[in-house]
Design a protein around this motif. Structure first.
Motif, short mmCIF file in Angstrom:
data_model
loop_
_atom_site.label_atom_id
_atom_site.label_comp_id
_atom_site.label_asym_id
_atom_site.label_seq_id
_atom_site.Cartn_x
_atom_site.Cartn_y
_atom_site.Cartn_z
N ARG A 15 20.89 45.32 7.45
CA ARG A 15 22.04 44.23 7.46
C ARG A 15 23.02 44.51 6.41
NH1 ARG A 15 17.63 39.72 6.60
NH2 ARG A 15 19.33 38.49 5.94
N VAL A 16 22.58 45.09 5.16
CA VAL A 16 23.55 45.54 4.26
C VAL A 16 24.74 46.18 4.82
CG1 VAL A 16 23.87 46.82 2.11
CG2 VAL A 16 21.81 45.01 2.25
N ALA A 17 24.35 47.20 5.67
CA ALA A 17 25.32 47.78 6.29
C ALA A 17 26.42 47.09 6.94
CB ALA A 17 24.65 48.96 7.23
N LYS A 18 25.99 45.90 7.31
CA LYS A 18 26.86 44.78 8.11
C LYS A 18 27.58 44.04 7.10
CE LYS A 18 24.35 45.37 12.37
NZ LYS A 18 23.33 44.72 13.56
N ALA A 19 27.46 44.28 5.95
CA ALA A 19 27.92 43.51 4.82
C ALA A 19 27.34 42.07 4.74
CB ALA A 19 29.68 43.31 4.87
N ASP A 20 26.18 42.01 5.06
CA ASP A 20 25.34 40.91 4.91
C ASP A 20 25.00 40.64 3.30
OD1 ASP A 20 23.21 38.75 4.44
OD2 ASP A 20 22.58 39.31 6.61
N ARG A 21 25.49 39.76 2.69
CA ARG A 21 25.20 39.70 1.21
C ARG A 21 24.10 38.92 1.05
NH1 ARG A 21 31.00 37.21 -1.41
NH2 ARG A 21 32.36 38.79 -0.66
N ARG A 22 23.46 37.92 1.75
CA ARG A 22 22.11 37.72 1.45
C ARG A 22 21.07 38.77 1.70
NH1 ARG A 22 21.32 32.25 1.64
NH2 ARG A 22 23.08 30.91 1.97
N ALA A 23 21.35 39.77 2.60
CA ALA A 23 20.58 40.88 2.82
C ALA A 23 20.37 41.57 1.52
CB ALA A 23 20.73 41.60 3.89
N PHE A 24 21.68 41.80 0.78
CA PHE A 24 21.88 42.86 -0.30
C PHE A 24 21.07 42.13 -1.35
CE2 PHE A 24 24.70 44.01 -3.81
CZ PHE A 24 24.34 45.28 -3.90
N ASP A 25 21.16 40.73 -1.68
CA ASP A 25 20.54 40.02 -2.52
C ASP A 25 19.11 40.22 -2.58
OD1 ASP A 25 22.95 39.02 -3.36
OD2 ASP A 25 22.42 37.07 -2.66
N ALA A 26 18.35 40.00 -1.51
CA ALA A 26 17.03 40.28 -1.08
C ALA A 26 16.55 41.70 -1.17
CB ALA A 26 16.75 39.92 0.38
N LEU A 27 17.38 42.56 -0.88
CA LEU A 27 17.12 44.20 -1.27
C LEU A 27 16.97 44.45 -2.65
CD1 LEU A 27 16.59 46.85 0.12
CD2 LEU A 27 19.16 47.24 -0.12
N TYR A 28 18.05 43.83 -3.34
CA TYR A 28 17.80 43.93 -4.82
C TYR A 28 16.64 43.55 -5.41
CZ TYR A 28 18.96 43.83 -9.49
OH TYR A 28 19.21 44.38 -11.18
N GLN A 29 16.34 42.36 -5.01
CA GLN A 29 15.28 41.63 -5.47
C GLN A 29 13.98 42.56 -5.19
OE1 GLN A 29 14.47 37.79 -3.88
NE2 GLN A 29 13.81 36.92 -5.98
N ALA A 30 13.88 42.99 -3.96
CA ALA A 30 12.76 43.71 -3.55
C ALA A 30 12.68 45.15 -4.02
CB ALA A 30 12.67 43.73 -1.88
N SER A 31 13.50 45.74 -4.45
CA SER A 31 13.43 47.16 -5.16
C SER A 31 14.11 47.56 -6.21
CB SER A 31 14.33 48.22 -3.74
OG SER A 31 15.72 47.60 -3.82
N SER A 32 14.76 46.61 -6.92
CA SER A 32 15.54 47.03 -8.02
C SER A 32 14.30 47.54 -9.34
CB SER A 32 16.62 45.93 -8.71
OG SER A 32 15.55 44.88 -8.87
N ALA A 33 13.48 46.74 -9.29
CA ALA A 33 12.47 47.32 -10.47
C ALA A 33 11.66 48.35 -10.21
CB ALA A 33 11.19 46.13 -10.48
N ARG A 34 11.49 49.02 -9.30
CA ARG A 34 11.33 50.46 -8.70
C ARG A 34 12.11 51.37 -9.31
NH1 ARG A 34 11.11 53.28 -4.04
NH2 ARG A 34 8.97 55.12 -3.94
N LEU A 35 13.45 51.06 -8.68
CA LEU A 35 14.63 51.92 -8.98
C LEU A 35 14.92 51.92 -10.33
CD1 LEU A 35 16.94 51.68 -5.84
CD2 LEU A 35 14.64 52.95 -6.28
#
Length: 249
Positions: A15-35
């Motif tokens: 969904r981020v590949a389709k410029a979905d900002r909500r998906a980008f927000d959720a992806l950051y929340q789900a993965s940023s602490a690990r990265l």
């Protein structure tokens, strides 16, 4: 469950590949602490790790469409984005030398240090008081243990070294490179997740023109006292004093 988590991340990246900002927000929340933990493990500096993390997610927003062709699971693909940028930043910094006298370590531990700390053969040798050739041999032994079979194929070893950042240039076999990246990325699961400051997320959104809408509050950035419990109690006390002056006298 890992499969459900992978499916969720794959869907979000798609969904981020389709410029979905909500998906980008959720992806950051789900993965940023690990990265962020991976960047911090390599760079040893919170500010440097924070800056690299910002560039990682800006890159993810721009390059998410490349994920399906990577041959990687979503967790491995995200780890590669973070580690590659952290390694480039590490190479540009004048980091202090690795201290000698770290004692003996088994081959898998050396491989883990090479991945999670970005150490090369010489740095591993200095840490453990061995020669660079001994470090190379131990690292290759670690690769064999990780793969579960002998890593005696020259192309496979070259791909593994490139995945670790120990070799430059194009791999002779991109499938082998993807396989090693997938295997090595599992080391990142050993790290304790580290939340990035809220300001990092704010700057990412600002850089991409998404506005400012942090998903969480940075625990180190305290809100003014009047916005919390103290403010409520002060308001109640003020109301009580006002009532006493108006009706209690």
């Amino acid at each position: 469950m890992p499969d459900a988590h992978h499916k969720m991340l794959s869907d979000l990246i798609g969904r981020v590949a389709k410029a979905d900002r909500r998906a980008f927000d959720a992806l950051y929340q789900a993965s940023s602490a690990r990265l962020n933990a991976l960047c911090l493990s390599i760079l040893k500096d919170r500010r440097e790790a924070e800056e690299v993390l910002e560039q990682v997610y800006i890159g993810i927003w721009k390059d998410a469409a490349r994920f399906p062709d990577s041959g990687l699971s979503p967790t491995a693909w995200l780890a590669v984005q973070a580690r590659d940028r952290a390694m480039r930043r590490r190479g540009a910094l004048a980091l202090p030398p690795v201290l000698a006298g770290g004692g003996a370590a088994d081959a898998l531990a050396l491989l883990r240090a090479a991945y999670l700390e970005g150490l090369d053969y010489r740095q591993l040798a200095d840490r453990h008081g061995i020669s660079a050739d001994e470090a190379r041999h131990a690292l290759h032994e670690g690769l064999e243990r990780l793969a579960g079979h002998a890593a005696d194929d020259a192309d496979s070893v070259a791909a593994a070294e490139q995945a670790l950042g120990l070799r430059q240039g194009e791999p002779t076999d991109s499938a082998q490179l993807a396989d090693w990246r997938e295997r090595l990325a599992r080391f990142a699961d050993d790290l304790t997740p580290v939340m990035a400051p809220a300001r990092a997320w704010q700057r990412i959104r600002e850089s991409l023109g998404h506005g400012v809408a942090p998903l969480s509050v940075d625990p180190l950035e305290r809100a003014p006292w009047w916005r919390g419990t103290g403010g409520i109690l002060a308001l109640i006390l003020l109301a009580a004093v006002a009532a006493w002056f108006l009706w209690g006298r």
